[in-house]
Structures are given as C-alpha cells and as structure tokens.
Design an enzyme around this catalytic site. Sequence first.
Site, PDB file in Angstrom:
ATOM      1  N   SER A   1       0.847  -1.187   0.000  1.00  0.00           N
ATOM      2  CA  SER A   1       0.000   0.000   0.000  1.00  0.00           C
ATOM      3  C   SER A   1       0.882   1.235   0.000  1.00  0.00           C
ATOM      4  O   SER A   1       2.029   1.190   0.470  1.00  0.00           O
ATOM      5  CB  SER A   1      -0.893  -0.003   1.257  1.00  0.00           C
TER       6      SER A   1
ATOM      7  N   TYR B   1      -1.522  -0.631  10.527  1.00  0.00           N
ATOM      8  CA  TYR B   1      -1.608  -1.004   9.114  1.00  0.00           C
ATOM      9  C   TYR B   1      -0.380  -0.486   8.370  1.00  0.00           C
ATOM     10  O   TYR B   1       0.252  -1.225   7.598  1.00  0.00           O
ATOM     11  CB  TYR B   1      -2.881  -0.430   8.508  1.00  0.00           C
TER      12      TYR B   1
END
Length: 238
Positions: A144, A157
């Site tokens: 990501s 995350y």
Amino acid sequence: MKKNLDNKVAVVTGGGRGIGAAIARNLAGLGASVVVCGRTREAIEATSKSISQSGLRALAVACDVSDLRSVESLAREVENNFGRLDVLINNAGIGSFKNPLHTLPPEQWDKVLNINLRGVYYCVRSFVPMMIRAGGGHIVNISSLAGKNPLPNGAAYAASKWGLNGLSYSLAEELRGHNIRVSVVCPGSTNTDLSPHEGKDTGKMLQPDDVAHVVEMLVTQEQQSFVSEVLLRPTAKP
C-alpha cells in the site's frame, strides 16, 4: 494463441473479494490454474465459481494465513493437486483505521501484523521450496502507499506495509539466484471493503481491476528482468 500463463499454477491469498478476486480472475484468464484462498469459504467459492463458469480453472481452499499449520496445509493441497507453484500473490490483509496508536488495543495490533506481515512470511516459507523445485516463479506482495507515507489512525496497518516492503526487497535478493522474481505493488486509495471511504469519491478511487492489471504486467514480463516495486495512484484525487 498461447496464453502467457498456460500450464502455470497461481495461488492468490485473500481471493474472496476485492483486489484478490480481481487478480484471481485475471490470472485465470491468462491461462493459469488458480488456487483461490481466504478465511471465508463462501467468498472464495464464489470467486472460484465465477472463474469456472467462464471455462477457466480455479480451486477454492480455505486458509488463514496467520496460522502456519493452515498455510502448510494449503501448500500440501497445491502440491497434491498440481505438483508445482509458479505464481504466489500475497494479497490477504486487514486494516485498522479508527484509533490513534496509543489507544489501539494490543489484540488489534497483533491481528493486523499477524495477517498482513507474518502471513506473508508463512506463505513464503511454505511455497518457495515448491517454486525452487519448479525452476523459478514470481511472488507479488500487495502492499500500500501507506507503506510509503504516514497514515494517522492507521499506524498498525502502515507499520505492516512498511515491513512488507522491506521484506519484499530483501526476499528478492535472496531468491534471484533461484530464478524467482519478487515484486511489491503499493496501491493508493482503492474502492474495496478494506479502504476507508469517508469523504472520498469512490468513482475516482482505484478499482480492484486496476491492481489486477498491474499484477498481470508483472507476471508476464520477459524473464530477463523484473520490476521491484510499483506505486499505483488514481489519476484524480478522490
């Protein structure tokens, strides 16, 4: 006309929905036999069924990537059914986007890191020997842009994706001599159940098929080179 992945076998984790499902469908369309994995049997069977109904090859296998025994069981099933693995897509992941780090419950930290990072290690440990025996392959880790930029209220995350990026670069160096290419894809805002959508125009976000297209380019690249990293952004800011 011969398809690029004819006679190849691919495993896609987190293949029940979103990015994973799009990647699984795309790889099957390229000629691969695709093993669709995930924790929710109904979701992975729906993906597998949609592939099979198109006359392509897919097998749904339930797997929790945070559980080493579950991943090892998956590897045995792939070995027993196909005898090889050529493409591994480490896509399974979860997010946590509501708490600043100092209020995040420890069990939520553990869950995010165990699935997003430890799970990739378990898959590498379980499948790379099979790839080496097959004479090569390609591993694509779905990361990501949160692994490149700060993400307030999403520190766990982000940490998992920063870690995944470092794992991917190091793994690529370890496996080059075995003819195994390792790439990491870092998408920006993507229209999936995982991504926080508040205040964003989902029509302007990346779509799962955009990520699947990048994976297709990576795994069909000529063998003498590989792309280490792709940063994927929507054209218009959502």
